[in-house]
Design a protein around this motif. Sequence first.
Motif, PDB file in Angstrom:
ATOM      1  N   GLU A   1       3.170  16.907  -7.818  1.00 42.16           N
ATOM      2  CA  GLU A   1       3.276  18.015  -6.879  1.00 42.16           C
ATOM      3  C   GLU A   1       4.693  18.158  -6.350  1.00 42.16           C
ATOM      4  OE1 GLU A   1       0.465  17.273  -3.854  1.00 42.16           O
ATOM      5  OE2 GLU A   1      -1.324  17.582  -5.127  1.00 42.16           O
ATOM      6  N   ALA A   2       5.401  17.006  -6.228  1.00 42.42           N
ATOM      7  CA  ALA A   2       6.753  17.046  -5.665  1.00 42.42           C
ATOM      8  C   ALA A   2       7.743  17.679  -6.616  1.00 42.42           C
ATOM      9  CB  ALA A   2       7.216  15.628  -5.314  1.00 42.42           C
TER      10      ALA A   2
ATOM     11  N   LEU B   1       9.650  12.298  -0.964  1.00 42.78           N
ATOM     12  CA  LEU B   1       8.792  11.254  -1.524  1.00 42.78           C
ATOM     13  C   LEU B   1       9.613  10.073  -2.050  1.00 42.78           C
ATOM     14  CD1 LEU B   1       6.040  13.333  -3.382  1.00 42.78           C
ATOM     15  CD2 LEU B   1       5.803  11.999  -1.280  1.00 42.78           C
ATOM     16  N   HIS B   2      10.743  10.389  -2.656  1.00 41.84           N
ATOM     17  CA  HIS B   2      11.624   9.313  -3.138  1.00 41.84           C
ATOM     18  C   HIS B   2      12.150   8.488  -1.972  1.00 41.84           C
ATOM     19  CE1 HIS B   2      12.214   9.226  -7.468  1.00 41.84           C
ATOM     20  NE2 HIS B   2      12.021  10.547  -7.495  1.00 41.84           N
ATOM     21  N   MET B   3      12.478   9.193  -0.875  1.00 42.20           N
ATOM     22  CA  MET B   3      12.933   8.468   0.301  1.00 42.20           C
ATOM     23  C   MET B   3      11.813   7.590   0.864  1.00 42.20           C
ATOM     24  SD  MET B   3      14.431  10.010   3.867  1.00 42.20           S
ATOM     25  CE  MET B   3      12.822  10.697   4.273  1.00 42.20           C
ATOM     26  N   LYS B   4      10.584   8.101   0.906  1.00 43.37           N
ATOM     27  CA  LYS B   4       9.449   7.321   1.376  1.00 43.37           C
ATOM     28  C   LYS B   4       9.207   6.112   0.451  1.00 43.37           C
ATOM     29  CE  LYS B   4       7.835   9.726   4.930  1.00 43.37           C
ATOM     30  NZ  LYS B   4       7.650   9.143   6.275  1.00 43.37           N
ATOM     31  N   LEU B   5       9.313   6.358  -0.877  1.00 39.27           N
ATOM     32  CA  LEU B   5       9.106   5.261  -1.828  1.00 39.27           C
ATOM     33  C   LEU B   5      10.190   4.195  -1.680  1.00 39.27           C
ATOM     34  CD1 LEU B   5       7.589   4.084  -4.257  1.00 39.27           C
ATOM     35  CD2 LEU B   5       9.032   5.496  -5.749  1.00 39.27           C
ATOM     36  N   PHE B   6      11.420   4.639  -1.459  1.00 39.01           N
ATOM     37  CA  PHE B   6      12.514   3.680  -1.262  1.00 39.01           C
ATOM     38  C   PHE B   6      12.288   2.833  -0.014  1.00 39.01           C
ATOM     39  CE2 PHE B   6      16.538   2.854   0.937  1.00 39.01           C
ATOM     40  CZ  PHE B   6      17.136   2.002   0.021  1.00 39.01           C
ATOM     41  N   ARG B   7      11.878   3.496   1.072  1.00 44.34           N
ATOM     42  CA  ARG B   7      11.623   2.753   2.306  1.00 44.34           C
ATOM     43  C   ARG B   7      10.449   1.776   2.136  1.00 44.34           C
ATOM     44  NH1 ARG B   7      12.114   7.486   6.962  1.00 44.34           N
ATOM     45  NH2 ARG B   7      14.394   7.810   6.776  1.00 44.34           N
TER      46      ARG B   7
ATOM     47  N   ARG C   1       0.834  -1.211   0.000  1.00 42.59           N
ATOM     48  CA  ARG C   1       0.000   0.000   0.000  1.00 42.59           C
ATOM     49  C   ARG C   1       0.864   1.255   0.000  1.00 42.59           C
ATOM     50  NH1 ARG C   1      -1.509   3.451   3.651  1.00 42.59           N
ATOM     51  NH2 ARG C   1      -0.481   2.257   5.301  1.00 42.59           N
ATOM     52  N   GLU C   2       1.940   1.251   0.778  1.00 39.41           N
ATOM     53  CA  GLU C   2       2.852   2.401   0.806  1.00 39.41           C
ATOM     54  C   GLU C   2       3.526   2.609  -0.537  1.00 39.41           C
ATOM     55  OE1 GLU C   2       3.499   4.608   3.228  1.00 39.41           O
ATOM     56  OE2 GLU C   2       1.970   3.730   4.527  1.00 39.41           O
ATOM     57  N   VAL C   3       3.935   1.533  -1.188  1.00 37.69           N
ATOM     58  CA  VAL C   3       4.577   1.654  -2.502  1.00 37.69           C
ATOM     59  C   VAL C   3       3.605   2.256  -3.507  1.00 37.69           C
ATOM     60  CG1 VAL C   3       5.524   0.332  -4.438  1.00 37.69           C
ATOM     61  CG2 VAL C   3       6.241  -0.181  -2.119  1.00 37.69           C
ATOM     62  N   ARG C   4       2.344   1.771  -3.503  1.00 38.50           N
ATOM     63  CA  ARG C   4       1.347   2.328  -4.413  1.00 38.50           C
ATOM     64  C   ARG C   4       1.050   3.797  -4.087  1.00 38.50           C
ATOM     65  NH1 ARG C   4      -3.228  -2.450  -5.003  1.00 38.50           N
ATOM     66  NH2 ARG C   4      -1.911  -3.901  -6.209  1.00 38.50           N
ATOM     67  N   LYS C   5       1.078   4.072  -2.792  1.00 41.35           N
ATOM     68  CA  LYS C   5       0.777   5.454  -2.374  1.00 41.35           C
ATOM     69  C   LYS C   5       1.833   6.423  -2.896  1.00 41.35           C
ATOM     70  CE  LYS C   5       0.371   8.254   1.819  1.00 41.35           C
ATOM     71  NZ  LYS C   5       0.362   8.235   3.311  1.00 41.35           N
ATOM     72  N   TYR C   6       3.113   6.075  -2.725  1.00 41.10           N
ATOM     73  CA  TYR C   6       4.170   6.990  -3.125  1.00 41.10           C
ATOM     74  C   TYR C   6       4.562   6.853  -4.592  1.00 41.10           C
ATOM     75  CZ  TYR C   6       4.663   7.829   1.864  1.00 41.10           C
ATOM     76  OH  TYR C   6       4.417   8.170   3.182  1.00 41.10           O
ATOM     77  N   SER C   7       4.000   5.844  -5.261  1.00 31.36           N
ATOM     78  CA  SER C   7       4.261   5.707  -6.696  1.00 31.36           C
ATOM     79  C   SER C   7       3.187   6.384  -7.542  1.00 31.36           C
ATOM     80  CB  SER C   7       4.320   4.214  -7.082  1.00 31.36           C
ATOM     81  OG  SER C   7       5.386   3.592  -6.435  1.00 31.36           O
ATOM     82  N   ASN C   8       2.162   6.918  -6.892  1.00 31.53           N
ATOM     83  CA  ASN C   8       1.078   7.559  -7.624  1.00 31.53           C
ATOM     84  C   ASN C   8       1.588   8.797  -8.343  1.00 31.53           C
ATOM     85  OD1 ASN C   8      -1.414   8.181  -8.613  1.00 31.53           O
ATOM     86  ND2 ASN C   8      -2.380   8.538  -6.611  1.00 31.53           N
TER      87      ASN C   8
END
Length: 237
Positions: A81-82, A92-98, A68-75
Amino acid sequence: MTLQWTVVAIFLYVEIAVILILCLPFISAKRWRSLFNLSIWNWFAPYWNRGFFTMILILIILFCDALREVRKYSNAEPMGEAKLNPNLFDHLHMKLFRAQRNLYISGFSLFLWLVMRRVVTLINHVAIATVTGTSLQTQAESANQAAKKYQEDNLLLKQALLDEEKNTTAGKRLLRKEAEKLMEELKTAEDAVRKSNAEVEAMKRQANGLTKEYDRLLTKHNELQNLQAGAGDKKEQ
């Protein structure tokens, strides 16, 4: 990394270490089975299946959360916006990586947990098959030895029967020769008896003839004596 993902990562490393240890070639399946049969594992046996499925459920939940987190930050919307804010883009890239890292950790942990269960089961099956194969091999060797012994006994019995048959044949031949010899002796004895009987009959006839001749001579002798006695009486007168 949060505490829960730190625990999952440690759990993943432990799984890798355990699987590598289980796959060591110089430790046989029989030895692993003897270790699994230690009395200490009997304490955990009632809770093993429950703990196994609980761990699967926890890992599935963590995997779904990471997905769910990957889908959230890959949207595309947050990424669009970023782009307007470089700091937000890096965040956001850091969040997606994590999120991707957590997804890999939970996915591999779930996969290795199932693999480890399967490896332990296969090790037990291999150990049982090895013990069964050893016992079957021992039984087969015993059966082969028994079959060889029975074959040797059968050969000895056949040889004994052949020797007995030969001895019986030789005995029959000897008895036949003895019977033939006795028949010849009996025939010779019968011939001798017949000859003796003939001689006895001849001697009887000769004796009868001599008896008759003796009686005739005795009669004549008596007649002569009577004549002589009569002649003497006449001379005296």
